[in-house]
Design a protein around this motif. Sequence first.
Motif, mmCIF file in Angstrom:
data_model
loop_
_atom_site.group_PDB
_atom_site.id
_atom_site.type_symbol
_atom_site.label_atom_id
_atom_site.label_comp_id
_atom_site.label_asym_id
_atom_site.label_seq_id
_atom_site.Cartn_x
_atom_site.Cartn_y
_atom_site.Cartn_z
ATOM 1 N N GLN A 1 -82.642 -30.951 -47.229
ATOM 2 C CA GLN A 1 -82.234 -32.191 -46.579
ATOM 3 C C GLN A 1 -83.412 -32.999 -46.045
ATOM 4 N N ARG A 2 -84.648 -32.518 -46.240
ATOM 5 C CA ARG A 2 -85.804 -33.222 -45.707
ATOM 6 C C ARG A 2 -85.865 -34.652 -46.251
ATOM 7 N N VAL A 3 -86.176 -35.587 -45.366
ATOM 8 C CA VAL A 3 -86.213 -36.994 -45.728
ATOM 9 C C VAL A 3 -87.523 -37.308 -46.425
ATOM 10 N N ALA A 4 -87.433 -38.003 -47.553
ATOM 11 C CA ALA A 4 -88.617 -38.434 -48.298
ATOM 12 C C ALA A 4 -88.837 -39.927 -48.074
ATOM 13 N N SER A 5 -90.063 -40.368 -48.328
ATOM 14 C CA SER A 5 -90.400 -41.778 -48.104
ATOM 15 C C SER A 5 -89.567 -42.699 -48.978
ATOM 16 N N ASP A 6 -89.266 -42.271 -50.211
ATOM 17 C CA ASP A 6 -88.456 -43.106 -51.098
ATOM 18 C C ASP A 6 -87.052 -43.295 -50.536
ATOM 19 N N ASP A 7 -86.494 -42.224 -49.940
ATOM 20 C CA ASP A 7 -85.159 -42.324 -49.346
ATOM 21 C C ASP A 7 -85.143 -43.373 -48.240
ATOM 22 N N LEU A 8 -86.139 -43.305 -47.359
ATOM 23 C CA LEU A 8 -86.185 -44.204 -46.215
ATOM 24 C C LEU A 8 -86.374 -45.650 -46.656
ATOM 25 N N ALA A 9 -87.267 -45.877 -47.606
ATOM 26 C CA ALA A 9 -87.493 -47.237 -48.094
ATOM 27 C C ALA A 9 -86.240 -47.792 -48.762
ATOM 28 N N ALA A 10 -85.487 -46.914 -49.446
ATOM 29 C CA ALA A 10 -84.272 -47.375 -50.120
ATOM 30 C C ALA A 10 -83.210 -47.792 -49.117
ATOM 31 N N VAL A 11 -83.127 -47.091 -47.990
ATOM 32 C CA VAL A 11 -82.125 -47.419 -46.980
ATOM 33 C C VAL A 11 -82.512 -48.675 -46.201
ATOM 34 N N LEU A 12 -83.763 -48.744 -45.758
ATOM 35 C CA LEU A 12 -84.160 -49.833 -44.876
ATOM 36 C C LEU A 12 -84.688 -51.051 -45.623
ATOM 37 N N GLY A 13 -85.396 -50.830 -46.720
ATOM 38 C CA GLY A 13 -86.057 -51.941 -47.378
ATOM 39 C C GLY A 13 -87.355 -52.244 -46.655
ATOM 40 N N SER A 14 -88.462 -52.043 -47.315
ATOM 41 C CA SER A 14 -89.751 -52.180 -46.652
ATOM 42 C C SER A 14 -89.983 -53.585 -46.112
ATOM 43 N N ALA A 15 -89.344 -54.598 -46.709
ATOM 44 C CA ALA A 15 -89.564 -55.971 -46.255
ATOM 45 C C ALA A 15 -89.041 -56.203 -44.852
ATOM 46 N N HIS A 16 -88.089 -55.355 -44.384
ATOM 47 C CA HIS A 16 -87.461 -55.579 -43.090
ATOM 48 C C HIS A 16 -87.970 -54.629 -42.024
ATOM 49 N N ALA A 17 -88.962 -53.838 -42.332
ATOM 50 C CA ALA A 17 -89.515 -52.900 -41.359
ATOM 51 C C ALA A 17 -90.860 -53.399 -40.871
ATOM 52 N N GLY A 18 -91.098 -53.210 -39.575
ATOM 53 C CA GLY A 18 -92.374 -53.614 -39.015
ATOM 54 C C GLY A 18 -93.495 -52.713 -39.494
ATOM 55 N N LEU B 1 -93.131 -43.854 -38.947
ATOM 56 C CA LEU B 1 -92.648 -43.266 -37.703
ATOM 57 C C LEU B 1 -91.247 -42.692 -37.862
ATOM 58 N N LEU B 2 -90.362 -43.471 -38.459
ATOM 59 C CA LEU B 2 -88.982 -43.016 -38.651
ATOM 60 C C LEU B 2 -88.934 -41.796 -39.571
ATOM 61 N N GLY B 3 -89.678 -41.866 -40.668
ATOM 62 C CA GLY B 3 -89.668 -40.768 -41.629
ATOM 63 C C GLY B 3 -90.209 -39.482 -41.044
ATOM 64 N N ALA B 4 -91.302 -39.591 -40.285
ATOM 65 C CA ALA B 4 -91.894 -38.394 -39.686
ATOM 66 C C ALA B 4 -90.941 -37.746 -38.690
ATOM 67 N N ALA B 5 -90.247 -38.571 -37.903
ATOM 68 C CA ALA B 5 -89.306 -38.032 -36.917
ATOM 69 C C ALA B 5 -88.171 -37.274 -37.596
#
Length: 457
Positions: free
Chosen positions: A142-159, A165-169
Amino acid sequence: MTEVDYSHAENVPRPSDAQLMPPLPPQPKSLRETGLERQLVVELIAKAIFSGGKTHLSVLATRLRLSINVLREVLDFMVAEQLAEVAWRGDSDIDVQYQLTGPGKLRAAAFLERCAYAGAAPVTLEAYRAMVARQSWRTQEQRVASDDLAAVLGSAHAGPGMLDLLGAALYAGRSLLLYGPPGSGKSTLALQLGQLLHGLVAVPYAVVVGQDIIQLYDAAQHLPPAPQHVSHARQALERRSTDIRWVLCQRPVIHVGAEFDADMLALPYDSSNGCYQAPPHVRANNGMLIVDDLGRQRVSAAEVLTRLMRPLVQGMDLQSLRGGLKISMPFDNALVLATNLPPGDLLDAALLRRIGYKVPVGPLSDSAYRALFRQQCRATGIALDELALNHLMQQLHGAEGRPLLACYPSELLERITDFAGFAGTPPRLTLATLEQAWRSLFASCDVPVGSLCESIA
Protein backbone atom coordinates in the motif's frame (compact mmCIF):
# COMPACT_ATOMS: atom_id res chain seq x y z
CA MET A 1 -16.81 28.76 1.34
CA THR A 2 -17.02 25.57 -0.62
CA GLU A 3 -13.60 24.05 -1.20
CA VAL A 4 -12.92 22.92 -4.72
CA ASP A 5 -12.12 19.46 -5.99
CA TYR A 6 -8.90 19.75 -7.94
CA SER A 7 -8.08 16.06 -8.33
CA HIS A 8 -7.62 14.10 -11.53
CA ALA A 9 -9.42 11.03 -10.21
CA GLU A 10 -9.78 9.44 -13.64
CA ASN A 11 -5.98 9.14 -13.81
CA VAL A 12 -5.54 7.34 -10.50
CA PRO A 13 -3.77 4.00 -11.11
CA ARG A 14 -5.97 1.01 -10.56
CA PRO A 15 -4.80 -1.40 -7.89
CA SER A 16 -3.92 -4.91 -8.88
CA ASP A 17 -6.16 -7.93 -8.25
CA ALA A 18 -3.92 -8.94 -5.37
CA GLN A 19 -4.44 -5.55 -3.76
CA LEU A 20 -8.18 -5.64 -4.32
CA MET A 21 -8.94 -8.73 -2.29
CA PRO A 22 -8.08 -8.87 1.41
CA PRO A 23 -7.44 -12.34 2.88
CA LEU A 24 -11.03 -13.09 3.86
CA PRO A 25 -11.51 -15.83 6.46
CA PRO A 26 -13.27 -19.04 5.39
CA GLN A 27 -16.91 -19.61 6.13
CA PRO A 28 -17.35 -21.20 9.58
CA LYS A 29 -18.82 -24.68 9.23
CA SER A 30 -19.54 -25.15 12.92
CA LEU A 31 -20.39 -23.01 15.92
CA ARG A 32 -16.90 -23.57 17.29
CA GLU A 33 -15.33 -22.11 14.14
CA THR A 34 -17.32 -18.87 14.55
CA GLY A 35 -15.56 -18.22 17.85
CA LEU A 36 -18.94 -17.30 19.37
CA GLU A 37 -20.62 -18.60 22.49
CA ARG A 38 -23.70 -20.70 21.81
CA GLN A 39 -25.84 -18.51 24.06
CA LEU A 40 -25.11 -15.43 21.93
CA VAL A 41 -26.24 -17.19 18.74
CA VAL A 42 -29.33 -18.54 20.55
CA GLU A 43 -30.25 -14.98 21.48
CA LEU A 44 -29.75 -13.67 17.95
CA ILE A 45 -31.88 -16.45 16.45
CA ALA A 46 -34.61 -16.02 19.07
CA LYS A 47 -34.80 -12.25 18.51
CA ALA A 48 -34.89 -12.68 14.73
CA ILE A 49 -37.76 -15.22 14.86
CA PHE A 50 -39.59 -13.19 17.54
CA SER A 51 -39.69 -10.13 15.29
CA GLY A 52 -40.41 -12.03 12.06
CA GLY A 53 -42.72 -14.85 13.11
CA LYS A 54 -42.31 -18.12 11.24
CA THR A 55 -38.89 -17.81 9.64
CA HIS A 56 -37.25 -19.84 6.91
CA LEU A 57 -33.76 -21.16 7.56
CA SER A 58 -32.39 -19.31 4.53
CA VAL A 59 -33.86 -16.03 5.83
CA LEU A 60 -32.08 -16.55 9.13
CA ALA A 61 -28.83 -17.24 7.28
CA THR A 62 -29.16 -13.97 5.35
CA ARG A 63 -30.12 -11.89 8.36
CA LEU A 64 -27.56 -13.26 10.80
CA ARG A 65 -24.82 -13.82 8.17
CA LEU A 66 -24.18 -17.33 9.43
CA SER A 67 -23.98 -20.57 7.47
CA ILE A 68 -26.83 -23.07 7.34
CA ASN A 69 -24.68 -25.60 9.20
CA VAL A 70 -24.03 -23.25 12.12
CA LEU A 71 -27.68 -22.26 12.35
CA ARG A 72 -28.92 -25.84 12.27
CA GLU A 73 -26.48 -26.78 15.01
CA VAL A 74 -27.88 -24.06 17.29
CA LEU A 75 -31.50 -24.56 16.23
CA ASP A 76 -31.27 -28.27 17.05
CA PHE A 77 -30.22 -27.22 20.54
CA MET A 78 -33.12 -24.75 20.78
CA VAL A 79 -35.60 -27.40 19.66
CA ALA A 80 -34.21 -29.83 22.25
CA GLU A 81 -34.56 -27.12 24.91
CA GLN A 82 -38.15 -26.45 23.73
CA LEU A 83 -37.36 -22.85 22.83
CA ALA A 84 -38.11 -23.33 19.12
CA GLU A 85 -39.92 -25.83 16.91
CA VAL A 86 -40.21 -26.72 13.25
CA ALA A 87 -43.25 -24.93 11.81
CA TRP A 88 -42.99 -26.37 8.29
CA ARG A 89 -40.68 -28.69 6.42
CA GLY A 90 -40.24 -29.08 2.67
CA ASP A 91 -38.58 -31.72 0.55
CA SER A 92 -34.97 -30.87 1.44
CA ASP A 93 -33.16 -30.57 4.74
CA ILE A 94 -32.70 -26.83 4.34
CA ASP A 95 -36.27 -26.16 3.20
CA VAL A 96 -37.62 -25.63 6.69
CA GLN A 97 -39.29 -22.91 8.75
CA TYR A 98 -38.92 -22.38 12.49
CA GLN A 99 -41.06 -20.67 15.09
CA LEU A 100 -40.65 -19.98 18.79
CA THR A 101 -42.50 -21.95 21.45
CA GLY A 102 -44.31 -20.19 24.30
CA PRO A 103 -41.25 -20.36 26.59
CA GLY A 104 -39.09 -19.35 23.62
CA LYS A 105 -41.14 -16.17 23.10
CA LEU A 106 -40.77 -15.25 26.76
CA ARG A 107 -37.02 -15.76 26.57
CA ALA A 108 -36.78 -13.77 23.33
CA ALA A 109 -38.68 -10.85 24.88
CA ALA A 110 -36.22 -10.87 27.79
CA PHE A 111 -33.29 -10.99 25.34
CA LEU A 112 -34.68 -7.98 23.46
CA GLU A 113 -35.21 -6.01 26.64
CA ARG A 114 -31.57 -6.51 27.60
CA CYS A 115 -30.14 -5.92 24.08
CA ALA A 116 -32.26 -5.02 21.05
CA TYR A 117 -29.47 -5.82 18.57
CA ALA A 118 -30.73 -8.49 16.17
CA GLY A 119 -28.48 -7.96 13.16
CA ALA A 120 -25.55 -9.83 11.72
CA ALA A 121 -23.63 -12.11 14.05
CA PRO A 122 -20.47 -10.42 15.35
CA VAL A 123 -16.87 -11.56 15.04
CA THR A 124 -14.55 -11.83 18.01
CA LEU A 125 -12.30 -8.97 19.02
CA GLU A 126 -9.29 -11.23 18.39
CA ALA A 127 -10.45 -11.92 14.82
CA TYR A 128 -10.96 -8.19 14.23
CA ARG A 129 -7.51 -7.30 15.52
CA ALA A 130 -5.93 -9.93 13.27
CA MET A 131 -7.83 -8.70 10.20
CA VAL A 132 -6.88 -5.06 10.78
CA ALA A 133 -3.23 -6.08 11.08
CA ARG A 134 -3.34 -8.12 7.84
CA GLN A 135 -4.88 -5.36 5.75
CA SER A 136 -3.08 -2.38 7.30
CA TRP A 137 -2.72 0.67 5.07
CA ARG A 138 0.96 0.73 6.09
CA THR A 139 1.87 -2.55 4.38
CA GLN A 140 4.48 -2.53 1.63
CA GLU A 141 1.83 -3.18 -1.04
CA GLN A 142 0.00 0.00 0.00
CA ARG A 143 3.03 2.32 0.03
CA VAL A 144 2.32 5.56 -1.83
CA ALA A 145 4.42 6.23 -4.93
CA SER A 146 5.13 9.62 -6.49
CA ASP A 147 3.15 8.71 -9.61
CA ASP A 148 0.08 7.93 -7.48
CA LEU A 149 0.25 11.28 -5.72
CA ALA A 150 0.77 13.28 -8.91
CA ALA A 151 -2.16 11.48 -10.53
CA VAL A 152 -4.49 12.38 -7.66
CA LEU A 153 -3.43 15.98 -7.12
CA GLY A 154 -2.02 17.09 -10.44
CA SER A 155 1.37 18.73 -10.17
CA ALA A 156 0.05 22.00 -11.63
CA HIS A 157 -2.11 22.56 -8.54
CA ALA A 158 0.48 21.78 -5.87
CA GLY A 159 2.79 24.33 -4.36
CA PRO A 160 6.58 23.97 -4.52
CA GLY A 161 7.66 20.83 -2.70
CA MET A 162 4.11 19.97 -1.62
CA LEU A 163 3.99 16.59 -3.38
CA ASP A 164 7.24 15.56 -1.71
CA LEU A 165 5.94 16.48 1.74
CA LEU A 166 2.60 14.74 1.28
CA GLY A 167 4.17 11.66 -0.29
CA ALA A 168 6.81 11.28 2.40
CA ALA A 169 4.21 11.53 5.17
CA LEU A 170 1.93 8.88 3.64
CA TYR A 171 4.83 6.64 2.63
CA ALA A 172 6.18 6.67 6.19
CA GLY A 173 2.75 6.28 7.78
CA ARG A 174 3.18 9.48 9.78
CA SER A 175 0.61 12.09 10.78
CA LEU A 176 0.07 15.14 8.60
CA LEU A 177 -1.02 18.71 9.36
CA LEU A 178 -2.38 20.88 6.53
CA TYR A 179 -2.57 24.58 7.41
CA GLY A 180 -3.48 27.69 5.49
CA PRO A 181 -6.18 30.35 4.98
CA PRO A 182 -9.87 29.48 4.57
CA GLY A 183 -10.68 28.50 1.00
CA SER A 184 -7.18 27.33 0.14
CA GLY A 185 -8.36 23.76 -0.45
CA LYS A 186 -7.17 21.98 2.70
CA SER A 187 -10.32 19.96 3.29
CA THR A 188 -10.57 18.87 -0.32
CA LEU A 189 -6.87 18.07 -0.39
CA ALA A 190 -7.26 15.87 2.69
CA LEU A 191 -10.21 14.02 1.15
CA GLN A 192 -8.33 13.52 -2.11
CA LEU A 193 -5.43 11.95 -0.22
CA GLY A 194 -7.86 9.22 0.77
CA GLN A 195 -7.87 8.12 -2.87
CA LEU A 196 -4.28 7.00 -2.44
CA LEU A 197 -5.31 4.20 -0.10
CA HIS A 198 -5.71 1.44 -2.67
CA GLY A 199 -7.56 -1.83 -2.44
CA LEU A 200 -10.55 -3.22 -0.59
CA VAL A 201 -10.83 -4.06 3.09
CA ALA A 202 -13.02 -6.44 5.06
CA VAL A 203 -15.08 -4.76 7.79
CA PRO A 204 -17.17 -6.75 10.30
CA TYR A 205 -20.77 -5.86 10.92
CA ALA A 206 -20.09 -6.06 14.65
CA VAL A 207 -17.54 -7.20 17.22
CA VAL A 208 -18.31 -9.07 20.43
CA VAL A 209 -16.47 -8.71 23.74
CA GLY A 210 -17.87 -11.07 26.36
CA GLN A 211 -21.61 -10.33 26.28
CA ASP A 212 -21.21 -6.85 24.78
CA ILE A 213 -21.64 -6.08 21.08
CA ILE A 214 -19.93 -3.18 19.31
CA GLN A 215 -21.53 -2.20 16.00
CA LEU A 216 -18.78 -1.30 13.56
CA TYR A 217 -19.95 -1.40 9.94
CA ASP A 218 -21.66 1.81 8.76
CA ALA A 219 -23.01 1.81 5.20
CA ALA A 220 -22.65 5.60 5.02
CA GLN A 221 -18.94 5.47 5.81
CA HIS A 222 -17.87 2.03 4.59
CA LEU A 223 -18.55 2.44 0.89
CA PRO A 224 -19.02 -0.52 -1.47
CA PRO A 225 -16.32 -1.36 -4.04
CA ALA A 226 -16.00 1.14 -6.89
CA PRO A 227 -17.86 0.12 -10.08
CA GLN A 228 -14.73 -1.09 -11.85
CA HIS A 229 -14.00 -3.41 -8.90
CA VAL A 230 -17.48 -4.79 -8.20
CA SER A 231 -17.36 -7.72 -10.63
CA HIS A 232 -13.94 -8.83 -9.43
CA ALA A 233 -15.02 -8.68 -5.80
CA ARG A 234 -18.20 -10.63 -6.56
CA GLN A 235 -16.32 -13.30 -8.47
CA ALA A 236 -13.80 -13.65 -5.67
CA LEU A 237 -16.54 -14.07 -3.08
CA GLU A 238 -18.34 -16.64 -5.23
CA ARG A 239 -15.11 -18.47 -5.86
CA ARG A 240 -14.42 -18.91 -2.18
CA SER A 241 -16.62 -19.97 0.69
CA THR A 242 -16.00 -16.92 2.87
CA ASP A 243 -17.24 -15.67 6.21
CA ILE A 244 -20.07 -13.28 5.31
CA ARG A 245 -19.96 -11.58 8.69
CA TRP A 246 -17.37 -9.40 6.93
CA VAL A 247 -18.26 -6.77 4.30
CA LEU A 248 -15.92 -5.86 1.43
CA CYS A 249 -15.52 -2.06 1.28
CA GLN A 250 -13.31 0.65 -0.05
CA ARG A 251 -10.74 1.82 2.47
CA PRO A 252 -12.71 4.20 4.71
CA VAL A 253 -12.06 7.94 4.79
CA ILE A 254 -13.77 9.34 7.90
CA HIS A 255 -14.08 13.13 8.09
CA VAL A 256 -14.86 14.99 11.33
CA GLY A 257 -14.85 18.73 11.92
CA ALA A 258 -15.64 21.29 14.59
CA GLU A 259 -18.12 18.90 16.23
CA PHE A 260 -15.28 16.53 17.10
CA ASP A 261 -14.02 16.27 20.67
CA ALA A 262 -12.11 13.82 22.83
CA ASP A 263 -15.36 12.20 24.05
CA MET A 264 -16.06 11.05 20.47
CA LEU A 265 -13.04 8.75 20.76
CA ALA A 266 -14.75 6.75 23.52
CA LEU A 267 -17.11 3.82 22.93
CA PRO A 268 -20.61 5.32 23.15
CA TYR A 269 -23.28 3.04 24.57
CA ASP A 270 -26.58 3.06 22.68
CA SER A 271 -29.14 2.41 25.39
CA SER A 272 -31.98 2.09 22.87
CA ASN A 273 -30.17 -0.73 21.09
CA GLY A 274 -28.37 -2.24 24.05
CA CYS A 275 -24.97 -2.20 22.39
CA TYR A 276 -21.99 0.05 21.68
CA GLN A 277 -21.33 2.10 18.55
CA ALA A 278 -17.77 2.20 17.22
CA PRO A 279 -16.27 5.71 17.42
CA PRO A 280 -14.94 7.47 14.28
CA HIS A 281 -11.31 6.38 14.63
CA VAL A 282 -12.35 2.72 14.94
CA ARG A 283 -14.57 2.94 11.87
CA ALA A 284 -11.60 4.55 10.07
CA ASN A 285 -9.32 1.56 10.72
CA ASN A 286 -7.34 0.48 7.62
CA GLY A 287 -8.16 3.88 6.13
CA MET A 288 -7.88 7.58 6.89
CA LEU A 289 -9.14 9.78 9.73
CA ILE A 290 -9.39 13.48 8.85
CA VAL A 291 -9.79 15.97 11.70
CA ASP A 292 -10.80 19.22 10.01
CA ASP A 293 -11.09 22.71 11.53
CA LEU A 294 -8.53 21.85 14.21
CA GLY A 295 -8.77 24.50 16.90
CA ARG A 296 -12.51 25.04 16.37
CA GLN A 297 -13.57 22.10 18.56
CA ARG A 298 -15.12 22.45 22.00
CA VAL A 299 -11.87 21.16 23.49
CA SER A 300 -8.42 22.51 22.77
CA ALA A 301 -6.35 21.32 19.84
CA ALA A 302 -3.76 20.15 22.35
CA GLU A 303 -6.31 17.84 24.01
CA VAL A 304 -7.43 16.41 20.67
CA LEU A 305 -3.88 15.81 19.51
CA THR A 306 -2.73 14.32 22.82
CA ARG A 307 -5.67 11.92 22.77
CA LEU A 308 -4.85 10.77 19.22
CA MET A 309 -1.07 10.55 19.28
CA ARG A 310 -0.56 7.72 21.75
CA PRO A 311 -2.81 5.19 19.97
CA LEU A 312 -1.37 6.34 16.62
CA VAL A 313 2.13 5.44 17.79
CA GLN A 314 1.15 2.27 19.65
CA GLY A 315 -1.25 0.97 16.99
CA MET A 316 -3.96 0.31 19.55
CA ASP A 317 -6.41 2.27 21.66
CA LEU A 318 -7.54 1.39 25.17
CA GLN A 319 -11.33 1.63 25.55
CA SER A 320 -13.64 1.22 28.54
CA LEU A 321 -16.90 -0.71 28.66
CA ARG A 322 -19.61 -0.24 31.25
CA GLY A 323 -18.54 -1.84 34.47
CA GLY A 324 -14.93 -0.76 34.03
CA LEU A 325 -13.70 -3.50 31.68
CA LYS A 326 -10.79 -2.24 29.54
CA ILE A 327 -10.33 -3.54 26.01
CA SER A 328 -7.67 -2.89 23.39
CA MET A 329 -9.02 -1.81 20.00
CA PRO A 330 -6.73 -1.60 16.96
CA PHE A 331 -5.77 1.86 15.67
CA ASP A 332 -4.63 1.77 12.05
CA ASN A 333 -5.43 5.24 10.68
CA ALA A 334 -3.68 7.57 8.30
CA LEU A 335 -4.17 10.69 10.43
CA VAL A 336 -4.63 14.00 8.59
CA LEU A 337 -5.27 17.25 10.47
CA ALA A 338 -6.35 20.54 8.87
CA THR A 339 -6.60 24.05 10.28
CA ASN A 340 -6.86 27.65 9.08
CA LEU A 341 -5.22 28.89 12.29
CA PRO A 342 -1.45 29.39 12.71
CA PRO A 343 -0.07 26.09 14.04
CA GLY A 344 2.07 27.92 16.60
CA ASP A 345 -1.07 29.47 18.08
CA LEU A 346 -2.72 26.07 18.44
CA LEU A 347 0.03 23.86 19.78
CA ASP A 348 3.26 24.25 21.68
CA ALA A 349 6.58 23.23 20.19
CA ALA A 350 6.53 19.78 21.81
CA LEU A 351 3.14 18.85 20.36
CA LEU A 352 3.98 20.29 16.95
CA ARG A 353 7.10 18.13 16.90
CA ARG A 354 4.94 15.02 17.44
CA ILE A 355 3.09 15.70 14.18
CA GLY A 356 5.02 13.96 11.43
CA TYR A 357 4.74 16.54 8.64
CA LYS A 358 3.46 20.11 8.50
CA VAL A 359 2.34 21.24 5.04
CA PRO A 360 1.33 24.83 4.22
CA VAL A 361 -1.56 25.14 1.76
CA GLY A 362 -1.78 28.69 0.46
CA PRO A 363 -2.73 30.69 -2.64
CA LEU A 364 -2.04 29.11 -6.02
CA SER A 365 0.36 30.41 -8.62
CA ASP A 366 -1.03 32.24 -11.64
CA SER A 367 -0.60 29.21 -13.91
CA ALA A 368 -2.06 26.80 -11.36
CA TYR A 369 -5.10 29.01 -10.79
CA ARG A 370 -5.73 29.28 -14.52
CA ALA A 371 -5.39 25.51 -14.91
CA LEU A 372 -7.84 24.99 -12.06
CA PHE A 373 -10.34 27.44 -13.55
CA ARG A 374 -10.18 25.63 -16.91
CA GLN A 375 -10.70 22.30 -15.19
CA GLN A 376 -13.73 23.63 -13.30
CA CYS A 377 -15.20 24.93 -16.56
CA ARG A 378 -14.94 21.42 -18.00
CA ALA A 379 -16.47 19.91 -14.87
CA THR A 380 -19.46 22.28 -14.92
CA GLY A 381 -19.95 22.16 -18.69
CA ILE A 382 -19.41 25.91 -19.10
CA ALA A 383 -17.44 26.88 -22.19
CA LEU A 384 -14.18 28.59 -21.34
CA ASP A 385 -13.68 32.17 -22.50
CA GLU A 386 -9.99 33.12 -22.27
CA LEU A 387 -10.85 36.82 -22.44
CA ALA A 388 -13.05 36.44 -19.36
CA LEU A 389 -10.36 34.42 -17.58
CA ASN A 390 -7.78 37.15 -18.29
CA HIS A 391 -10.25 39.72 -16.96
CA LEU A 392 -10.65 37.65 -13.79
CA MET A 393 -6.92 37.48 -13.24
CA GLN A 394 -5.94 41.02 -14.14
CA GLN A 395 -8.95 43.22 -13.39
CA LEU A 396 -10.71 41.40 -10.57
CA HIS A 397 -8.07 39.50 -8.61
CA GLY A 398 -5.31 41.89 -9.64
CA ALA A 399 -7.10 45.16 -9.00
CA GLU A 400 -8.54 44.09 -5.65
CA GLY A 401 -5.47 42.16 -4.53
CA ARG A 402 -7.43 39.04 -3.66
CA PRO A 403 -5.31 35.91 -3.23
CA LEU A 404 -5.67 33.13 -5.79
CA LEU A 405 -7.38 30.62 -3.50
CA ALA A 406 -8.50 27.25 -4.79
CA CYS A 407 -12.12 27.79 -3.74
CA TYR A 408 -12.82 30.78 -6.01
CA PRO A 409 -13.15 29.15 -9.47
CA SER A 410 -15.90 26.78 -8.37
CA GLU A 411 -17.61 29.51 -6.32
CA LEU A 412 -17.73 31.86 -9.29
CA LEU A 413 -18.90 29.24 -11.77
CA GLU A 414 -21.60 28.04 -9.36
CA ARG A 415 -22.95 31.58 -9.16
CA ILE A 416 -22.92 31.97 -12.93
CA THR A 417 -24.98 28.78 -13.07
CA ASP A 418 -27.35 30.08 -10.36
CA PHE A 419 -28.03 33.36 -12.15
CA ALA A 420 -28.52 31.59 -15.49
CA GLY A 421 -30.89 29.07 -13.96
CA PHE A 422 -33.00 31.84 -12.44
CA ALA A 423 -33.09 33.64 -15.79
CA GLY A 424 -33.95 30.41 -17.64
CA THR A 425 -30.88 30.57 -19.87
CA PRO A 426 -27.84 28.29 -20.29
CA PRO A 427 -24.86 29.36 -18.17
CA ARG A 428 -22.21 31.27 -20.12
CA LEU A 429 -18.84 32.65 -19.07
CA THR A 430 -18.67 36.26 -20.21
CA LEU A 431 -17.28 39.47 -18.78
CA ALA A 432 -20.79 40.44 -17.64
CA THR A 433 -21.66 37.11 -15.98
CA LEU A 434 -18.24 36.95 -14.34
CA GLU A 435 -18.60 40.47 -12.94
CA GLN A 436 -22.07 39.61 -11.63
CA ALA A 437 -20.78 36.45 -9.93
CA TRP A 438 -17.80 38.34 -8.48
CA ARG A 439 -20.02 41.07 -6.96
CA SER A 440 -22.32 38.45 -5.43
CA LEU A 441 -19.34 36.74 -3.86
CA PHE A 442 -17.51 39.76 -2.46
CA ALA A 443 -19.50 43.00 -2.67
CA SER A 444 -21.53 42.55 0.50
CA CYS A 445 -18.30 41.91 2.42
CA ASP A 446 -16.65 45.10 1.16
CA VAL A 447 -19.38 47.76 1.05
CA PRO A 448 -20.27 49.38 4.41
CA VAL A 449 -23.86 48.64 5.44
CA GLY A 450 -24.76 52.34 5.63
CA SER A 451 -23.47 53.01 2.12
CA LEU A 452 -25.32 49.96 0.78
CA CYS A 453 -28.59 51.13 2.32
CA GLU A 454 -28.11 54.65 0.93
CA SER A 455 -27.50 53.29 -2.57
CA ILE A 456 -30.62 51.15 -2.38
CA ALA A 457 -32.69 54.09 -1.18
